[in-house]
Design an enzyme around this catalytic site. Structure first.
Site, mmCIF file in Angstrom:
data_model
loop_
_atom_site.group_PDB
_atom_site.id
_atom_site.type_symbol
_atom_site.label_atom_id
_atom_site.label_comp_id
_atom_site.label_asym_id
_atom_site.label_seq_id
_atom_site.Cartn_x
_atom_site.Cartn_y
_atom_site.Cartn_z
ATOM 1 N N THR A 382 -36.618 2.017 0.648
ATOM 2 C CA THR A 382 -35.793 3.083 1.154
ATOM 3 C C THR A 382 -35.541 2.708 2.590
ATOM 4 O O THR A 382 -36.172 1.805 3.117
ATOM 5 C CB THR A 382 -36.595 4.396 1.060
ATOM 6 O OG1 THR A 382 -36.900 4.604 -0.291
ATOM 7 C CG2 THR A 382 -35.873 5.587 1.620
ATOM 8 N N GLY A 474 -40.917 4.420 1.894
ATOM 9 C CA GLY A 474 -42.287 4.160 1.456
ATOM 10 C C GLY A 474 -42.776 4.972 0.289
ATOM 11 O O GLY A 474 -43.959 5.235 0.207
HETATM 12 N N1 GLU Z 1 -37.416 6.760 -4.605
HETATM 13 C C1 GLU Z 1 -38.396 7.229 -3.661
HETATM 14 C C2 GLU Z 1 -38.155 8.686 -3.358
HETATM 15 O O1 GLU Z 1 -37.045 9.171 -3.377
HETATM 16 C C3 GLU Z 1 -38.373 6.473 -2.403
HETATM 17 C C4 GLU Z 1 -38.825 5.080 -2.645
HETATM 18 C C5 GLU Z 1 -39.251 4.358 -1.425
HETATM 19 O O2 GLU Z 1 -39.184 4.776 -0.307
HETATM 20 O O3 GLU Z 1 -39.686 3.254 -1.562
HETATM 21 O O4 GLU Z 1 -39.090 9.350 -3.084
#
Ligand code: GLU
Length: 577
Positions: A382, A474
């Protein structure tokens, strides 16, 4: 009076890879100061695109839109047009704080049990309906000042003319390419074609290195359609057809109707109070705002500042708080259009009960916190960026493809990477396990539903003026990284660089353990031993494997000066004037 004179408006744009990138030196933070505008993002060309928009008379939302599209070109492991995210906007003059929710949705034919343990994380089926382009269009319609086209064209130019890559991008490209070439085949060939380095005559190696130029002609054409036609340039016509054709090559579910039906939403921010400051966070379908406010409500009862930042006592209290709030997250949070968010979670009297339940002497075993959830015996990418303009309009934006490089599928002929966000739903009804798989009800798959997110773009304000803009990538660590940025600034009164250099910890209820950063030995062996004696299980991160990437802006409320600081953990550039 606020306890702090120097207040931080920090925008955190955090990016995490499946493969930890080379950690940078904590001493080499990119910092900038100014009163007219500030942009902090993971990618230098994207920060430049944002700054140029501010200097051209655009506001912070205009600049954020330009950064978002530029990141889709210059930070392709997480920046995107094939994913989603959350944009927090703090308008000038203390008016209502909004969150533009551009989270992906489950396609119309998705079902609760569509995934089995055999399903991989890099498939067509795991792609959610992308939200980014409609999200940017919604933000532009509500807050934008300059013309849409002007905001997208910098990204078109970056893709068409190419740009010089740095170490962080070279290493991300090399990791994903190597992993695809050695472990995955067929459906990922387009990623190799688009992002692979073409061997030059006589060259021995085809690995990317800093200084190479990356040119993305298909992506430039897609972005040009978006520049010319707005969201229609993505959700209809050629781009939509190419996306749907890509779905049909795998076993993907997204149809033309799914794309046409997608809506970005302007939602009211989650609001809390901490030490006299207003805390604004992203509402469900992100768990970020609720969890952050809930944690701060609990922690304000403990006077953490009386003890050393890294003392056994403070780490214990912070971890016990994280554990309880993540347990609530698992039980109660999901897309607010499908599942009611219990109001008590962000109330002070509920936090008081949670605080009273924390035993300062011992760790509470995670499973005893939710005895009715049957517990049986989880990768992140992200990016977060922060922007403020000369009038004080502030934007905190986190965006993601879910894992680093998402589903690792590039839409053939359209040049952009697809998310694997369906992985954020609870895949296995009723299967919650010690490894951290959650099968509770609130976040199960349903057509059109948004998967629960941990993205925590945050704005802290004082008397209607933004003071800190922050956030991080993260996965589930996002919430805890953001919490610690806020605590470091508001509770421990650190300046922004010091707050950025502080070692971070993480507890997410299950698995029942604290992970901690070790790069600077701030958490000592004695502290670890004392925490273990309280019953905690601790797991040290390797020095090179850091938590989060929090690109932030602090605002001095007395002087009005902006202090932008890029987190050193991954990459990044603070630019202001
Ligand atoms: N898909 C995750 C979320 O929306 C974030 C993934 C990431 O930060 O690595 O919580």
């Amino acid at each position: 009076m606020p306890p702090l004179r120097q207040i931080i408006l920090s925008t955190l744009l955090l990016t995490i890879s499946l493969v930890p990138a080379k950690a940078r030196d904590a001493e080499t933070l990119s910092e900038a100061r100014g009163k007219n505008g500030m942009v902090v993002s993971v990618s230098p060309p994207a920060s430049e695109a944002g700054l140029a928009i501010l200097k051209a008379g655009g506001n912070a939302v205009d600049a954020a839109i330009a950064v978002e599209f530029a990141l889709a070109v210059t930070w392709p492991e997480a920046g995107n047009i094939g994913g989603g995210g959350f944009m927090m906007v703090h308008p000038v003059g203390g008016r209502e704080v909004f969150c533009i929710d551009y989270r992906e949705t489950a396609p119309g034919s998705a079902t609760e049990t569509m995934f089995t343990p055999k399903d991989g994380r890099h498939t067509h089926k795991i792609v959610g309906v992308p939200g980014t382009v409609k999200g940017m269009a919604r933000a532009h319609a509500k807050f934008g000042k300059l013309e849409w086209k002007q905001l997208v064209v910098p990204a078109v130019k970056l893709a068409a003319d190419g740009f010089v890559i740095d170490d962080a991008l070279a290493s991300s490209l090399n990791s994903v390419l190597e992993s695809i070439i050695t472990k995955e085949g067929g459906h990922h060939q387009e990623l190799i074609r688009v992002y692979g380095k073409i061997p030059q005559k006589g060259a021995e190696k085809t690995k990317w290195k800093a200084g190479d130029r990356l040119v993305l002609p298909d992506l430039a054409k897609t972005l040009q359609r978006i520049a010319d036609r707005g969201a229609e340039g993505f959700y209809q016509g050629e781009t939509a057809e190419l996306l749907v054709a890509e779905m049909q090559r795998g076993d993907g579910l997204i149809t033309v109707e799914d794309l046409a039906n997608y809506k970005a939403k302007a939602r009211r921010a989650v609001h809390g109070k901490f030490r006299g400051y207003d805390v604004y966070g992203a509402p469900p379908p992100s768990s970020g705002g609720v969890c952050l406010v809930e944690m701060l409500n609990v922690l304000e009862r403990f006077d953490l500042r009386k003890y050393d930042r890294y003392s056994t006592r403070n780490i214990h209290i912070i971890a016990e708080t994280m554990k309880r709030v993540f347990c609530d997250r698992a039980q109660f949070l999901g897309d607010q259009d499908f599942v009611k968010t219990p109001k008590r979670l962000t109330r002070k009297n509920y936090a008081r009960k949670l605080a009273e339940d924390i035993d300062e002497r011992f760790a509470t075993p995670s499973e005893t916190l939710a005895p009715h959830v049957e517990v049986m015996s989880e990768s992140p990418s992200t990016t977060h960026f922060s922007v403020i303009d000369g009038d004080g309009l502030a934007v905190s934006n986190t965006t993601t493809l879910e894992a680093s490089w998402g589903a690792r599928i590039v839409v053939k002929g359209a040049g952009f990477v697809l998310n694997n966000e369906m992985g954020d739903f609870n895949w296995y009804p009723d299967h919650t396990d010690r490894s951290g798989k959650i099968g509770t009800k609130a976040n199960r798959i349903a057509p059109g539903k948004r998967m629960l997110s941990s993205q925590t773009p945050t704005i802290i304000a004082y008397k209607g003026h933004p003071a800190l803009v922050t956030g991080s990538p993260g996965g589930r660590t996002i919430i805890n990284t953001t919490l610690q940025m806020v605590l470091n600034v508001l509770e421990f009164e650190m300046d922004l660089p010091e707050a950025m250099r502080a070692a971070r910890i993480h507890h997410q209820w299950l698995p029942d353990k604290i992970t901690y950063e070790t790069f600077a030995d701030q958490i000592t062996p004695e502290t670890i031993a004392e925490l273990e004696a309280k019953g905690h299980v601790l797991s040290a991160r390797k020095k090179s494997s850091t938590q989060g990437d929090a690109h932030s802006i602090a605002i001095d409320l007395d002087t009005g000066e902006y202090h932008g600081v890029a987190d050193w953990r991954r990459n990044g550039k603070a630019l202001g004037y």
